[in-house]
Scaffold this active site. Structure first.
Site, PDB file in Angstrom:
ATOM      1  CE1 TYR A 137      -3.478  -2.479  -0.150  1.00 17.75           C
ATOM      2  CE2 TYR A 137      -4.034  -2.007   2.127  1.00 17.75           C
ATOM      3  CZ  TYR A 137      -4.297  -2.673   0.951  1.00 17.75           C
ATOM      4  OH  TYR A 137      -5.365  -3.530   0.879  1.00 17.75           O
ATOM      5  CG  ASN A 157      -8.494 -10.516  -3.678  1.00 18.31           C
ATOM      6  OD1 ASN A 157      -9.571  -9.931  -3.755  1.00 18.31           O
ATOM      7  ND2 ASN A 157      -7.383  -9.924  -3.245  1.00 18.31           N
ATOM      8  CB  SER A 205     -14.274  -2.457  -3.304  1.00 15.97           C
ATOM      9  OG  SER A 205     -14.639  -1.461  -4.226  1.00 15.97           O
ATOM     10  CG  LEU A 243     -19.445   2.277   0.187  1.00 18.95           C
ATOM     11  CD1 LEU A 243     -19.070   3.635   0.758  1.00 18.95           C
ATOM     12  CD2 LEU A 243     -20.943   2.010   0.364  1.00 18.95           C
ATOM     13  N   GLY A 244     -18.283  -0.214  -3.898  1.00 18.20           N
ATOM     14  CA  GLY A 244     -17.909  -0.274  -5.313  1.00 18.20           C
ATOM     15  C   GLY A 244     -16.858   0.757  -5.674  1.00 18.20           C
ATOM     16  NE  ARG A 302     -16.904   0.477  -9.802  1.00 15.42           N
ATOM     17  CZ  ARG A 302     -17.695  -0.567 -10.025  1.00 15.42           C
ATOM     18  NH1 ARG A 302     -18.612  -0.519 -10.975  1.00 15.42           N
ATOM     19  NH2 ARG A 302     -17.552  -1.675  -9.327  1.00 15.42           N
ATOM     20  CG  LEU A 303     -22.778   1.319  -4.861  1.00  8.23           C
ATOM     21  CD1 LEU A 303     -22.878   0.805  -3.432  1.00  8.23           C
ATOM     22  CD2 LEU A 303     -23.993   0.872  -5.663  1.00  8.23           C
ATOM     23  CG  PHE A 304     -21.549   7.524  -3.565  1.00  2.00           C
ATOM     24  CD1 PHE A 304     -22.596   7.820  -2.712  1.00  2.00           C
ATOM     25  CD2 PHE A 304     -20.526   6.715  -3.098  1.00  2.00           C
ATOM     26  CE1 PHE A 304     -22.631   7.332  -1.418  1.00  2.00           C
ATOM     27  CE2 PHE A 304     -20.547   6.223  -1.804  1.00  2.00           C
ATOM     28  CZ  PHE A 304     -21.597   6.529  -0.962  1.00  2.00           C
TER      29      PHE A 304
END
Length: 279
Positions: A35, A141, A190, A192-193, A196-198
């Protein structure tokens, strides 16, 4: 903590942020060696060094197994995976140094490695535990089968996977079913995508945004709280991560622990996500 290097905080501001999270009941901090181009763990450790007594009150999570091409790692000639014993041990030693701690609460293999030797990874995990350097182990993952292959060699605490109303795969590819069967709680990245949800302008994004807003208005709850609550309502008991450096966003995530959706509301969001009724 993925984006901490972008938050432009001083060490004291980082410490204040950690303490404000703790005051909300958020005590787990998710890291990876890569990171911030191998820089975030050091930023966090620098803040923690200002108040070392906090270490016993928090859980530090880190990941290893990806080698990035980076000026901080001049020997890396190509981005690739490495889950060899040597790399896992070296990554842990470096994470401990950067985070300024004697142990990790949880270590994850960041991505499935086609060259991963399950026996070697399990033996390395056992060694790190016996040396007191890592308390618990998991993966990120991994498919259901990959998880179970390693889990039968050494008990794993979690599989950290991507999941949101915009990414439903773990709901239908047996990832969540398998974890529920083993009573292992997934961690969710992720949720909230990636925001991208917003913002998503496609048909699915627009449909979801309208439906989630409608339910948020019905419940008098924030939009993002409804998404987090929708995720946490799954019987495998997911633990969502929030990647924000804004305390308000973290408060909204925490608020999701205070209510549940009705089953019709839950399925309304699933229907909006998929674009069709359940069969």
């Amino acid at each position: 903590m993925w984006r901490m290097s972008e938050w432009d905080m001083t060490p004291q501001q980082r410490l204040d942020f950690i303490e404000q999270c703790m005051a909300l009941g958020v005590t787990s901090f998710d890291h990876a060696d890569i990171y911030g181009g191998y820089g975030v763990e050091g930023l966090f450790g620098e803040a923690l060094a200002l108040k070392p007594a906090l270490r016993a009150q928090i859980q530090l999570v880190s990941k290893c197994g990806i080698k990035l091409v980076s000026g901080r790692r001049p020997t890396h000639s190509i981005q690739h995976y490495d889950t060899s014993a040597g790399h896992i041990v070296a990554s842990v030693e470096n994470s401990l140094k950067e985070l300024r701690t004697d142990y990790l609460d949880l270590l994850l293999i960041h991505r499935p490695d086609p060259l991963m030797d399950f026996d070697e990874v399990a033996a390395t995990f056992q060694r790190l535990r016996s040396e007191g350097k890592v308390k618990e182990f998991g993966v990120s993952n991994f498919s259901r089968h990959q998880f179970e292959m390693l889990h039968k060699r050494i008990p794993l605490a979690t599989n950290q996977v991507e999941f949101s109303p915009l990414h439903l795969a773990p709901l239908f590819d047996e990832t969540f079913d398998g974890l529920q069967d083993l009573a292992v709680r997934p961690m969710i990245w992720s949720p909230l995508g990636g925001g991208r949800l917003f913002t998503a302008g496609d048909e699915q994004g627009e449909r979801l945004r309208l439906k989630i807003k409608q339910i948020a208005d019905e419940l008098n709850r924030p939009f993002a709280s409804v998404v987090f609550a929708w995720i946490m309502q799954l019987p495998c008991k997911p633990v969502p991560l929030t990647g924000s450096g804004r305390l308000e966003s973290i408060k909204v995530a925490v608020e999701a622990t205070q209510f549940q959706l009705s089953k019709p509301q839950w399925f309304e969001i699933l229907r909006a996500a998929r674009g069709h009724e359940v069969a």
